[in-house]
Design an enzyme around this catalytic site. Structure first.
Site, PDB file in Angstrom:
ATOM      1  N   TYR A   1      -1.641   0.332  10.686  1.00  0.00           N
ATOM      2  CA  TYR A   1      -1.931  -0.320   9.388  1.00  0.00           C
ATOM      3  C   TYR A   1      -0.729  -0.198   8.446  1.00  0.00           C
ATOM      4  O   TYR A   1      -0.270  -1.184   7.865  1.00  0.00           O
ATOM      5  CB  TYR A   1      -3.167   0.314   8.746  1.00  0.00           C
ATOM      6  CG  TYR A   1      -3.370  -0.096   7.300  1.00  0.00           C
ATOM      7  CD1 TYR A   1      -3.998  -1.286   6.970  1.00  0.00           C
ATOM      8  CD2 TYR A   1      -2.915   0.718   6.251  1.00  0.00           C
ATOM      9  CE1 TYR A   1      -4.165  -1.680   5.649  1.00  0.00           C
ATOM     10  CE2 TYR A   1      -3.085   0.334   4.924  1.00  0.00           C
ATOM     11  CZ  TYR A   1      -3.712  -0.862   4.622  1.00  0.00           C
ATOM     12  OH  TYR A   1      -3.863  -1.241   3.315  1.00  0.00           O
TER      13      TYR A   1
ATOM     14  N   GLU B   1       0.148   3.624   1.741  1.00  0.00           N
ATOM     15  CA  GLU B   1       0.217   4.052   3.146  1.00  0.00           C
ATOM     16  C   GLU B   1       1.617   3.835   3.715  1.00  0.00           C
ATOM     17  O   GLU B   1       1.976   4.443   4.720  1.00  0.00           O
ATOM     18  CB  GLU B   1      -0.795   3.264   3.987  1.00  0.00           C
ATOM     19  CG  GLU B   1      -2.182   3.851   4.018  1.00  0.00           C
ATOM     20  CD  GLU B   1      -2.272   5.136   4.835  1.00  0.00           C
ATOM     21  OE1 GLU B   1      -1.918   5.114   6.007  1.00  0.00           O
ATOM     22  OE2 GLU B   1      -2.700   6.152   4.279  1.00  0.00           O
TER      23      GLU B   1
ATOM     24  N   SER C   1       0.814  -1.227   0.000  1.00  0.00           N
ATOM     25  CA  SER C   1       0.000   0.000   0.000  1.00  0.00           C
ATOM     26  C   SER C   1       0.841   1.268   0.000  1.00  0.00           C
ATOM     27  O   SER C   1       1.899   1.328   0.632  1.00  0.00           O
ATOM     28  CB  SER C   1      -0.881  -0.011   1.255  1.00  0.00           C
ATOM     29  OG  SER C   1      -1.438   1.261   1.489  1.00  0.00           O
TER      30      SER C   1
END
Ligand code: NAP
Ligand code: G4F
Length: 334
Positions: free
Chosen positions: A147, A125, A123
């Protein structure tokens, strides 16, 4: 006919990937975990064409048995606890699913089908507090949530199994991708569903958090094609998948309300309950490598994506009203 095994088949990406692979002639085995309610609404239309198999990323034995039984040619690990705010509320569980779950599945592949090709859903992220703009495969990581940190572990363990055991293991670093099948708690869908409710007179306001956050939003249907292309290369390699455009949450509101002839400023209320302990302010990806080596590029742009989502939610809310089953928004924090 090659066999593809997909974890997270009941999620947004799993459903689009299953459709794509079926269209290419694959036999698709979708992994579901035991739940007390049916989570299969996104794959309802595919049920006759896919095989569902029970396993859980928390359970090593179930994953080993799964790979042993189905002997997949390709394994797509899409399952995760994927909602960023929940990762602060349940950091340990997020790590179990989203980080260690990857190792459990890689172990199952290493032991039971070492020549399978493995895709890990990494990801953007992981870039978090970005160290360079735009972000590409060489940009250093700086995750900003449990996460993001869990995804970083999943990313590196995938690289490590490639380098340690020679597995064909790749990691797709995907930027945000959305669709009418996106969970209602993610901001684009919260906006498109909220706009539809306001347009139909169900609600008057839409409560959101940080309107200044910027994301590189693409269409999930385009992104699953990149996942498949990554596993068709001779050598495994990691790729960034993104549109190269960035927009703020505010711009998403503007576009979504404008699509139904409304002014977002008349309806959007900023509510600090939706602020995050640490924010990712700006993401914008550079997918030049995926373009050059996989021939991949996005087909749906931001404006079209927002319009598609609003149109789908207008129809959905109308149907929910007709049937008297209007949903309420998920718990606080979303
Ligand atoms: P999603 O809609 O939240 O789907 C997550 C899936 O994971 C669901 O099918 C869920 O099953 C399954 N799952 C969760 N915990 C599990 C467990 N312990 N065992 C087995 N299955 C489990 O996510 P998505 O948007 O499709 O994203 C797919 C993947 O890409 C995720 O790994 C996500 O973190 C990653 N990713 C997404 C984006 C994006 O913008 N969408 C960007 C980059 C990376 P249930 O139905 O049973 O809950
Ligand atoms: O839609 P979001 O919840 O997605 P986020 O956090 O970027 O994560 C998604 O994309 C990642 C890829 O970069 C995936 F790995 C991950 O699994 C997931 O699919 O939030 C986007 C932005 C954030 O900056 C958030 O603070 O929107 C901002 N926002 C503002 N108001 C809101 C809200 N987000 C949510 N969910 N709800 C709000 O009311």
């Amino acid at each position: 006919m090659p066999t593809a095994l997909i974890t997270g088949i009941t999620g947004q990406d799993g459903s689009y990937l299953a459709e794509h692979l079926l269209g290419l002639g694959y036999e698709v085995v979708g992994v579901t975990r035991r739940t007390s309610t049916d989570t299969g609404s996104r794959i309802e239309h595919l049920r006759e064409r896919i095989t569902l198999a029970g396993a859980d990323l928390l359970d090593q034995t179930s994953l080993l048995a799964l790979v042993q039984k189905h002997q997949p040619d390709e394994v797509y690990n899409l399952a995760a606890q994927s909602f960023v705010p929940t990762s602060w509320e349940q950091p340990v569980l997020t790590g179990e699913f989203t980080a260690l779950g990857v190792t459990r599945l890689l172990e199952a592949v290493r032991i039971a089908k070492p020549d399978a090709r493995f895709y890990q859903a990494s990801s953007s992220e992981m870039f978090g507090k970005v160290q360079a703009t735009p972000q590409n495969e060489s940009t250093p990581f700086y995750p900003r949530s449990p996460y993001g940190i869990s995804k970083l572990y999943g990313h590196w363990i995938t690289v490590n199994y490639r380098e340690s055991y020679g597995l064909y293991a790749t990691s797709g670093i995907l930027f945000n991708h959305e669709s009418k099948r996106r969970g209602l708690e993610f901001v684009t869908r919260k906006i498109s569903y909220g706009v539809a409710r306001i347009k139909h007179g169900v609600d008057r306001e839409l409560r959101l958090g940080n309107l200044e956050a910027r994301r590189d939003w693409g269409f999930a249907g385009d992104y699953v094609e990149a996942m498949h292309l990554m596993l068709q290369r001779e050598d495994p390699k990691d790729y960034v998948v993104a549109t190269g455009e960035t927009h703020s949450v505010r711009e998403c509101c503007e576009a979504a309300f404008a699509a139904v002839g409304l002014n977002w400023e008349d309806h959007v209320v900023v509510d600090p309950i939706f602020y995050r302990p640490a924010e990712v302010d700006l993401l914008v990806g550079d997918a030049a490598l995926a373009n050059a080596e996989l021939g991949w590029s996005p087909k749906v742009d931001f404006q079209h994506l927002v319009e598609m989502m609003v149109e789908a939610d207008l129809a959905l809310v109308a149907d929910e009203m007709k049937r008297g089953i209007l949903r309420s928004y998920a718990a606080s924090g979303s």
